[in-house]
Scaffold this motif. Structure first.
Motif, PDB file in Angstrom:
ATOM      1  N   TYR A   1       0.864  -1.182   0.000  1.00  0.00           N
ATOM      2  CA  TYR A   1       0.000   0.000   0.000  1.00  0.00           C
ATOM      3  C   TYR A   1       0.899   1.230   0.000  1.00  0.00           C
ATOM      4  O   TYR A   1       1.719   1.407   0.891  1.00  0.00           O
ATOM      5  N   ARG A   2       0.730   2.108  -0.989  1.00  0.00           N
ATOM      6  CA  ARG A   2       1.627   3.260  -1.159  1.00  0.00           C
ATOM      7  C   ARG A   2       1.708   4.126   0.093  1.00  0.00           C
ATOM      8  O   ARG A   2       2.773   4.604   0.463  1.00  0.00           O
TER       9      ARG A   2
ATOM     10  N   LYS B   1       6.660 -10.493   9.403  1.00  0.00           N
ATOM     11  CA  LYS B   1       6.281 -11.787   8.830  1.00  0.00           C
ATOM     12  C   LYS B   1       4.762 -11.949   8.842  1.00  0.00           C
ATOM     13  O   LYS B   1       4.159 -12.400   7.866  1.00  0.00           O
ATOM     14  N   ILE B   2       4.143 -11.537   9.952  1.00  0.00           N
ATOM     15  CA  ILE B   2       2.679 -11.615  10.080  1.00  0.00           C
ATOM     16  C   ILE B   2       2.013 -10.728   9.024  1.00  0.00           C
ATOM     17  O   ILE B   2       1.032 -11.123   8.385  1.00  0.00           O
ATOM     18  N   TYR B   3       2.534  -9.510   8.831  1.00  0.00           N
ATOM     19  CA  TYR B   3       1.969  -8.590   7.837  1.00  0.00           C
ATOM     20  C   TYR B   3       2.101  -9.186   6.430  1.00  0.00           C
ATOM     21  O   TYR B   3       1.157  -9.135   5.634  1.00  0.00           O
ATOM     22  N   ALA B   4       3.264  -9.744   6.135  1.00  0.00           N
ATOM     23  CA  ALA B   4       3.492 -10.324   4.810  1.00  0.00           C
ATOM     24  C   ALA B   4       2.521 -11.464   4.531  1.00  0.00           C
ATOM     25  O   ALA B   4       1.967 -11.570   3.427  1.00  0.00           O
ATOM     26  N   GLU B   5       2.292 -12.310   5.541  1.00  0.00           N
ATOM     27  CA  GLU B   5       1.485 -13.516   5.337  1.00  0.00           C
ATOM     28  C   GLU B   5      -0.013 -13.274   5.519  1.00  0.00           C
ATOM     29  O   GLU B   5      -0.827 -13.899   4.835  1.00  0.00           O
ATOM     30  N   ASN B   6      -0.383 -12.369   6.428  1.00  0.00           N
ATOM     31  CA  ASN B   6      -1.801 -12.196   6.770  1.00  0.00           C
ATOM     32  C   ASN B   6      -2.458 -10.980   6.128  1.00  0.00           C
ATOM     33  O   ASN B   6      -3.687 -10.906   6.057  1.00  0.00           O
ATOM     34  N   VAL B   7      -1.657 -10.000   5.707  1.00  0.00           N
ATOM     35  CA  VAL B   7      -2.218  -8.796   5.089  1.00  0.00           C
ATOM     36  C   VAL B   7      -1.924  -8.775   3.588  1.00  0.00           C
ATOM     37  O   VAL B   7      -2.835  -8.632   2.767  1.00  0.00           O
ATOM     38  N   ILE B   8      -0.652  -8.921   3.230  1.00  0.00           N
ATOM     39  CA  ILE B   8      -0.284  -8.815   1.817  1.00  0.00           C
ATOM     40  C   ILE B   8      -0.757 -10.022   1.007  1.00  0.00           C
ATOM     41  O   ILE B   8      -1.489  -9.881   0.024  1.00  0.00           O
TER      42      ILE B   8
ATOM     43  N   GLY C   1      17.352  -5.898   5.550  1.00  0.00           N
ATOM     44  CA  GLY C   1      17.081  -4.486   5.796  1.00  0.00           C
ATOM     45  C   GLY C   1      15.632  -4.221   6.127  1.00  0.00           C
ATOM     46  O   GLY C   1      14.876  -5.119   6.503  1.00  0.00           O
ATOM     47  N   LEU C   2      15.247  -2.952   5.990  1.00  0.00           N
ATOM     48  CA  LEU C   2      13.864  -2.569   6.248  1.00  0.00           C
ATOM     49  C   LEU C   2      12.947  -3.084   5.143  1.00  0.00           C
ATOM     50  O   LEU C   2      13.378  -3.213   3.993  1.00  0.00           O
ATOM     51  N   PRO C   3      11.690  -3.366   5.451  1.00  0.00           N
ATOM     52  CA  PRO C   3      10.735  -3.728   4.401  1.00  0.00           C
ATOM     53  C   PRO C   3      10.513  -2.556   3.449  1.00  0.00           C
ATOM     54  O   PRO C   3      10.896  -1.425   3.762  1.00  0.00           O
ATOM     55  N   PRO C   4       9.865  -2.796   2.312  1.00  0.00           N
ATOM     56  CA  PRO C   4       9.617  -1.708   1.351  1.00  0.00           C
ATOM     57  C   PRO C   4       8.642  -0.663   1.861  1.00  0.00           C
ATOM     58  O   PRO C   4       8.591   0.447   1.325  1.00  0.00           O
ATOM     59  N   GLY C   5       7.843  -1.007   2.879  1.00  0.00           N
ATOM     60  CA  GLY C   5       6.869  -0.059   3.408  1.00  0.00           C
ATOM     61  C   GLY C   5       6.480  -0.409   4.825  1.00  0.00           C
ATOM     62  O   GLY C   5       6.924  -1.422   5.387  1.00  0.00           O
ATOM     63  N   ALA C   6       5.655   0.448   5.416  1.00  0.00           N
ATOM     64  CA  ALA C   6       5.243   0.277   6.808  1.00  0.00           C
ATOM     65  C   ALA C   6       4.315  -0.927   6.966  1.00  0.00           C
ATOM     66  O   ALA C   6       3.665  -1.366   6.021  1.00  0.00           O
ATOM     67  N   ILE C   7       4.250  -1.438   8.199  1.00  0.00           N
ATOM     68  CA  ILE C   7       3.374  -2.575   8.507  1.00  0.00           C
ATOM     69  C   ILE C   7       2.214  -2.148   9.415  1.00  0.00           C
ATOM     70  O   ILE C   7       1.375  -2.967   9.778  1.00  0.00           O
ATOM     71  N   CYS C   8       2.183  -0.881   9.793  1.00  0.00           N
ATOM     72  CA  CYS C   8       1.078  -0.301  10.556  1.00  0.00           C
ATOM     73  C   CYS C   8       1.251   1.216  10.513  1.00  0.00           C
ATOM     74  O   CYS C   8       2.196   1.712   9.892  1.00  0.00           O
ATOM     75  N   ASN C   9       0.370   1.933  11.164  1.00  0.00           N
ATOM     76  CA  ASN C   9       0.484   3.389  11.246  1.00  0.00           C
ATOM     77  C   ASN C   9       1.109   3.762  12.586  1.00  0.00           C
ATOM     78  O   ASN C   9       0.427   3.685  13.615  1.00  0.00           O
TER      79      ASN C   9
END
Length: 236
Positions: free
Chosen positions: A39-40, A134-141, A163-171
């Motif tokens: 998500y941009r 990991k949870i964001y990658a598997e459960n959201v993306i 390194g860091l992921p390409p984007g945030a995993i929450c606000n």
């Protein structure tokens, strides 16, 4: 489509919020975003109280949220960000991990120091190894992809991607952002927490970390035994 408590349609809000282009200064800092970003504008909905009215135009909803983010990102925060060599997107991504990982506000600065130390020592610690990524990658993306992209999933999962992921995993909130900007100097490369007490334990070596993990498991066992004993007494 579902709606946001009658304010506007959720899918329209998500479209407008991620489309951006609302003319705010901070948007100029978001050029060159990774093609692997899901998500941009994930991370830019600042956790706060917002006042909307029913059947509001989704673009007006987004403008309120964008303005709040712009007001929170002060000149001092931008100056510190640039001093640390972070882009705005890296700062928000980093802060989102701290937001998810720290069991309470008090531990955020030290949790951030662990991830700073890992980022600054990639030869010894090539991976951040953050469970929430990991949870964001598997459960959201993964369940919400229009076209399956394993590279994107792997990039967000810091047990796989470096390194860091390409984007945030929450606000992230301002406390998490400031914890990252503090760049607190520590010798810690690991941490774990007792989720029941909120107590966080930091360690310099894997050996110390494993000992802390065992200690917390023992704490859980003792808590469970005490709870069971209380139930037994109540039933007598």
């Amino acid at each position: 489509s579902s709606d946001l408590n009658g304010v506007c349609a959720a899918d329209e809000f998500i479209f407008y919020f991620n489309a951006g282009g609302l003319g705010f200064d901070f948007e100029k800092q978001l050029s060159g975003l990774s093609d692997l970003k899901f998500y941009r504008m994930e991370g830019y909905l600042f956790p706060d109280t917002y006042y909307f009215y029913k059947d509001m135009d989704p673009e007006q909803v987004c403008q309120k949220i964008y303005l709040n983010f712009q007001n929170k990102m002060t000149e001092q925060r931008y100056a510190k960000m640039k001093q640390l060599g972070l882009t705005l997107d890296q700062l928000i991504t980093f802060s989102s991990i701290v937001q998810k990982e720290a069991p309470n506000t008090e531990s955020m600065t030290m949790v951030a120091s662990v991830f700073w130390n890992r980022l600054n020592n990639p030869d010894s610690f090539p991976l951040l190894q953050s469970d929430p990524t990991k949870i964001y990658a598997e459960n959201v993306i993964q369940p919400n992809m229009e076209v399956f992209d394993q590279a994107m999933i792997d990039a967000y999962n810091t047990y796989v991607g470096a390194g860091l992921p390409p984007g945030a995993i929450c606000n992230p909130g301002v406390e998490a952002i400031d914890a990252v900007l503090a760049n607190f100097q520590s010798d810690y490369f690991y941490f774990n927490a007792n989720v029941n007490t909120g107590q966080t334990y930091f360690s310099k070596t894997l050996e110390e970390h494993n000992a802390n993990l065992e200690m917390v498991q023992q704490q859980y066992a003792e808590e469970s035994a005490t709870a069971n004993e209380g139930e037994t007494n109540d039933n007598q």
